[in-house]
Design an enzyme around this catalytic site. Structure first.
Site, PDB file in Angstrom:
ATOM      1  N   LYS A 201       0.853  -1.193   0.000  1.00 32.38           N
ATOM      2  CA  LYS A 201       0.000   0.000   0.000  1.00 32.38           C
ATOM      3  C   LYS A 201       0.882   1.234   0.000  1.00 32.38           C
ATOM      4  CE  LYS A 201      -3.532   2.336   2.760  1.00 32.38           C
ATOM      5  NZ  LYS A 201      -4.526   2.205   3.821  1.00 32.38           N
ATOM      6  N   LYS A 254      -2.324  -1.708  -3.836  1.00 26.94           N
ATOM      7  CA  LYS A 254      -3.136  -0.491  -3.782  1.00 26.94           C
ATOM      8  C   LYS A 254      -2.243   0.723  -3.862  1.00 26.94           C
ATOM      9  CE  LYS A 254      -5.984   1.919  -0.459  1.00 26.94           C
ATOM     10  NZ  LYS A 254      -6.145   2.139   0.926  1.00 26.94           N
TER      11      LYS A 254
HETATM   12  C1  PBG Z   1      -7.609   3.170   5.730  1.00 26.10           C
HETATM   13  C2  PBG Z   1      -7.835   3.136   4.265  1.00 26.10           C
HETATM   14  C3  PBG Z   1      -7.651   4.154   3.320  1.00 26.10           C
HETATM   15  C4  PBG Z   1      -8.092   3.642   2.105  1.00 26.10           C
HETATM   16  C5  PBG Z   1      -8.497   2.342   2.344  1.00 26.10           C
HETATM   17  N1  PBG Z   1      -8.317   2.037   3.680  1.00 26.10           N
HETATM   18  C6  PBG Z   1      -7.196   5.545   3.499  1.00 26.10           C
HETATM   19  C7  PBG Z   1      -5.773   5.829   3.708  1.00 26.10           C
HETATM   20  O1  PBG Z   1      -4.931   4.938   3.830  1.00 26.10           O
HETATM   21  O2  PBG Z   1      -5.482   7.012   3.811  1.00 26.10           O
HETATM   22  C8  PBG Z   1      -8.119   4.394   0.804  1.00 26.10           C
HETATM   23  C9  PBG Z   1      -9.147   3.903  -0.158  1.00 26.10           C
HETATM   24  C10 PBG Z   1      -9.434   4.843  -1.279  1.00 26.10           C
HETATM   25  O3  PBG Z   1      -8.789   5.875  -1.491  1.00 26.10           O
HETATM   26  O4  PBG Z   1     -10.393   4.544  -2.002  1.00 26.10           O
HETATM   27  N2  PBG Z   1      -6.300   3.245   6.135  1.00 26.10           N
END
Ligand code: PBG
Length: 333
Positions: A201, A254
């Site tokens: 991520k 992601k």
């Molecule tokens: C929680 C989370 C996030 C997203 C998914 N789980 C936000 C982040 O990490 O800031 C982002 C999903 C999206 O942008 O559609 N940590």
């Protein structure tokens, strides 16, 4: 002897198999199917609330009672699963709403399970929506304390499993979170609950609209001390290996389109199911261009989803899930 072939004896006539729709369908390498699409849902307190998210036109924050109708719509569309995010009524510095028995996602899980026993329910596990400071873990001084956050994530996962989640999806990017959650689930007799690890991520600018949707922007600082540098691909593979070693049943990359190289590399590296998350900013940019008449919404959405599948994703989490599933059922590409 000349090295250039004349135009009449070319070996490759790629156009032969592109001539008709039937031929093109026959040789298509990548097919999308509603079963592989996962619809994220945002749940907030209240009754009969269906509040459109400004930065994500077509996506809504729903109160739990609205989820029964939503479940019916998703079943009709044929999407594979839902992924739940919560906006709690109250936040605190520990994020205790993440493991409250009557927490907002716990309520949503019970409502959805009652509405549709067969719908596959995935619950995101993170603290950022529940902490007053908006970070994914708890603070020790000025830094996010990795090891103090682990038991809180584990507690949240157990609570979400008890409320009916089939799959928990830890997204906090704390080291060791998959192992901590697996141990806690097993300790509570939840051996059957699967873990979809947000393994690779990136600290991506494309999460911007989500933070508006979930009210989860960090009050100060950013997430770069725990989410990965988008410049790093080899490190993403180390993160994936670590999560697999900790017991992840599935892994996720992601964002999706900005990380297709990582998706393809991950596909070659593991045989567990591979998920890609087409995130809020990817959705919002396509939707905004389509609203301006600059892109064809359906064609651009399906092309991007097809590219994500082509790179190796088995399942795709996308805000287009319900809409794309309907497109695919009515008029297959
Ligand atoms: C929680 C989370 C996030 C997203 C998914 N789980 C936000 C982040 O990490 O800031 C982002 C999903 C999206 O942008 O559609 N940590």
């Amino acid at each position: 002897m000349t090295l250039t072939r004349s135009s009449v004896d070319v070996a490759l006539r790629g156009r032969r198999l592109r001539r008709t729709p039937g031929l093109r369908r026959l040789v298509r390498e990548t097919r999308l199917h509603p079963d592989m699409l996962v619809q994220p849902l945002f749940v907030r307190p209240g009754h009969e609330v269906r509040e459109e998210i400004g930065a994500m036109p077509g996506q809504f924050r729903l109160s739990p009672d609205e989820l029964t109708a939503e479940a019916a719509r998703l079943r009709d569309a044929g999407v594979g699963a839902v992924l739940l995010f919560g906006l709690p009524g109250d936040k605190d510095d520990q994020g205790s709403g993440a493991w409250a028995d009557d927490g907002i996602v716990q309520q949503a899980l019970r409502t959805l399970r009652a509405a549709d026993p067969e719908l596959t329910l995935i619950a995101d596990v993170c603290l950022c929506e529940y902490t007053s400071h908006g970070h994914c873990g708890v603070f020790a001084g000025d830094t996010i304390d990795n090891d103090a956050t682990l038991p809180l994530l584990a507690r949240s996962a157990v609570s979400l499993a008890a409320a009916g989640a089939d799959i928990v999806a830890p997204s906090a990017m704390m080291d060791g979170q998959v192992a901590a959650i697996r141990r806690a689930l097993d300790g509570e007799g939840r051996q059957d609950v699967a873990i979809l690890a947000y393994a690779a991520k990136h600290a991506s600018a494309f999460y911007g609209p989500f933070r508006d949707a979930a009210d989860s922007a960090p009050q100060r600082g950013d997430r770069k001390s725990y989410q990965m540098d988008p410049a790093n691909g080899r490190e993403a593979l180390r993160e994936i290996d670590a999560d697999l070693a900790e017991g992840a049943d599935m892994i996720m990359v992601k964002p999706a389109l900005p990380a297709l190289d990582i998706l393809a590399a991950a596909r070659g590296r593991t045989n567990v199911p591979l998920a890609a998350y087409q995130v809020s900013g990817e959705y919002a940019s396509l939707v905004a261009a389509a609203q301006n008449g600059w892109l064809d919404r359906r064609a651009a959405a399906l092309e991007s989803l097809t590219a994500i599948a082509r790179a190796g994703a088995d399942l795709i989490i996308t805000y287009f899930a319900a809409e794309a599933a309907e497109w695919l059922r009515k008029e297959p590409e």
